[in-house]
Design an enzyme around this catalytic site. Structure first.
Site, PDB file in Angstrom:
ATOM      1  N   SER A  26       0.797  -1.238   0.000  1.00 50.51           N
ATOM      2  CA  SER A  26       0.000   0.000   0.000  1.00 50.51           C
ATOM      3  C   SER A  26       0.824   1.279   0.000  1.00 50.51           C
ATOM      4  CB  SER A  26      -0.956   0.000   1.191  1.00 50.51           C
ATOM      5  OG  SER A  26      -2.032  -0.888   0.963  1.00 50.51           O
ATOM      6  N   LYS A  35      -0.057   3.681  -2.680  1.00 53.52           N
ATOM      7  CA  LYS A  35      -1.092   4.708  -2.556  1.00 53.52           C
ATOM      8  C   LYS A  35      -0.511   6.104  -2.347  1.00 53.52           C
ATOM      9  CE  LYS A  35      -4.619   1.501  -0.843  1.00 53.52           C
ATOM     10  NZ  LYS A  35      -4.080   0.300  -0.217  1.00 53.52           N
ATOM     11  N   SER A  45      -6.321   3.084   4.407  1.00 60.36           N
ATOM     12  CA  SER A  45      -5.608   2.372   3.341  1.00 60.36           C
ATOM     13  C   SER A  45      -6.588   1.629   2.433  1.00 60.36           C
ATOM     14  CB  SER A  45      -4.580   1.390   3.920  1.00 60.36           C
ATOM     15  OG  SER A  45      -3.639   1.024   2.926  1.00 60.36           O
TER      16      SER A  45
END
Length: 392
Positions: free
Chosen positions: A75, A78, A135
């Site tokens: 993640s 992101k 997230s």
């Protein structure tokens, strides 16, 4: 009486001499610099596969381990999703309060979620919170579709941005970080992206510093464990898959100075958090920032007979700050390296070389050296005159 007088005189002079010697010794000791304690090596962190500790203001790497190793980012992907979203907000193609339609694709995105769904109102601001705190993979897909029109279009934008930012160890294949062989980055690139994000969009920390977020009556705790350990930390992102291990991209602000610590492929949240704190404590305790030059300050000059005038002052366009071990600033060496292929004429503000700062034979930092004044190309008479002046 005379003998007693001589004895007293001798005692007086002996006391005077001892006092003088003591004073001289004290002055000598005061003039002797206290030996500096050596700076200890950076934390080894054997449980962490790769890490970088970077000073935000200078961009210098204070400590690193396998910093260019290409690894699954999970993640941490992101971060680029957020970067491009803020870019769209700055460009005016999105607004924070704008409602974003949610597709079935976004709704059904696997993995971590902020629990958006078609028909349920959600704004860009809420999606950014869901992306960075929860997230949410669903938030990542929704933002990608809003910014790029489609996930594939957005991935193209991600790779274009990575190239512009000089992220040479990075390639994106999706917007959320789910495992893919063509999705990889390095600790160095994560630090570089984080620095660019904080420079261009510092408002991100208003979100990443939050310890929880509530959407649709569902409250989720931030994935970033450093926030709960370190009151000076205010971001930025974490990542976890079986392939990536426990990744943390953290930043902290202590006494006005910001550091960025990235650890990748840690053994646990606790292990990665301990590593982040060890890096931050190391950087704050043993390193400081020193101003070196002010914007526009002269650092040298170009002397060439084919220029008019023959002498052109060279300096720095922006103020120069460097990160050095405590007590070692006086030992930093500065070297001006002019471009040997520089062609006339020279324009004011034109890059004409680099200014390098070295310590113990290693380059700490380089900055562009620019011409502080313009110079035209000298004609044949001017070149002859300059050569005569140079010979005198």
């Amino acid at each position: 009486m005379l003998a007693r007088s001589h004895f007293s005189t001798r005692i007086f002079w002996l006391f005077f001499c001892l006092l003088a010697i003591s004073s001289i010794t004290a002055l000598a000791d005061a003039g002797t610099p206290t030996p500096l304690l050596p700076i200890p090596p950076a934390p080894g962190l054997p449980v962490i596969r790769s890490y970088v500790l970077m000073d935000y203001s200078t961009g210098q790497v204070i400590a690193a381990k396998s910093e260019h190793l290409k690894l699954p980012p999970a993640s941490l992907t992101k971060l680029m999703t957020a970067y491009l979203t803020y870019q769209s907000l700055q460009g005016g193609t999105l607004t924070l309060n704008e409602q974003v339609p949610i597709s079935n694709t976004a709704w059904k995105a696997g993995g971590s979620s902020m629990f958006i769904q078609p028909g349920l109102p959600v704004t860009v601001d809420q999606l950014l919170h869901g992306l960075l705190i929860d997230s949410g993979n669903d938030a990542a897909v929704a933002l990608a579709e809003a910014v790029g029109g489609s996930q594939s279009g957005f991935v193209t934008l991600m790779n274009d941005a990575a190239q512009r930012l000089g992220l040479t160890d990075t390639h994106y294949s999706n917007v959320d970080g789910l495992p893919d062989p063509n999705l990889y980055t390095s600790a160095m690139d994560v630090a570089l992206l984080s620095r660019a994000m904080l420079q261009q969009y510092p408002q991100i920390t208003r979100i990443t510093a939050e310890k929880s977020y509530t959407y649709n009556k569902i409250t989720q705790r931030s994935w970033n464990p450093v926030l709960f350990r370190d009151p000076t930390a205010d971001g930025l992102k974490t990542g976890l898959t079986d392939a990536s291990g426990y990744c943390i991209d953290a930043t902290a602000l202590r006494n006005g100075r910001r550091l960025i610590a990235v650890v990748m492929d840690g053994p646990s949240w606790s292990g990665s958090t301990n590593a982040v704190e060890a890096l931050l404590d190391y950087g704050y305790r043993f390193f400081v920032n020193h101003p070196v030059y002010q914007a526009g300050q002269k650092v040298g000059e170009i002397t060439r007979t084919d220029l008019s005038p023959m002498h052109v002052p060279v300096g720095v366009a922006q103020a120069v700050l460097i990160t050095v071990p405590k007590g070692r600033f006086s030992q930093v060496q500065t070297q001006l390296q002019l471009n040997p292929r520089l062609q006339a004429p020279v324009q004011k503000g034109q890059a004409v070389g680099v200014l390098a700062f070295r310590l113990d034979g290693k380059v700490l930092k380089t900055v562009p050296a620019v011409a502080l004044e313009s110079a035209s190309k000298a004609n044949w008479f001017g070149r002859l005159f300059n050569k005569v002046r140079q010979a005198l």
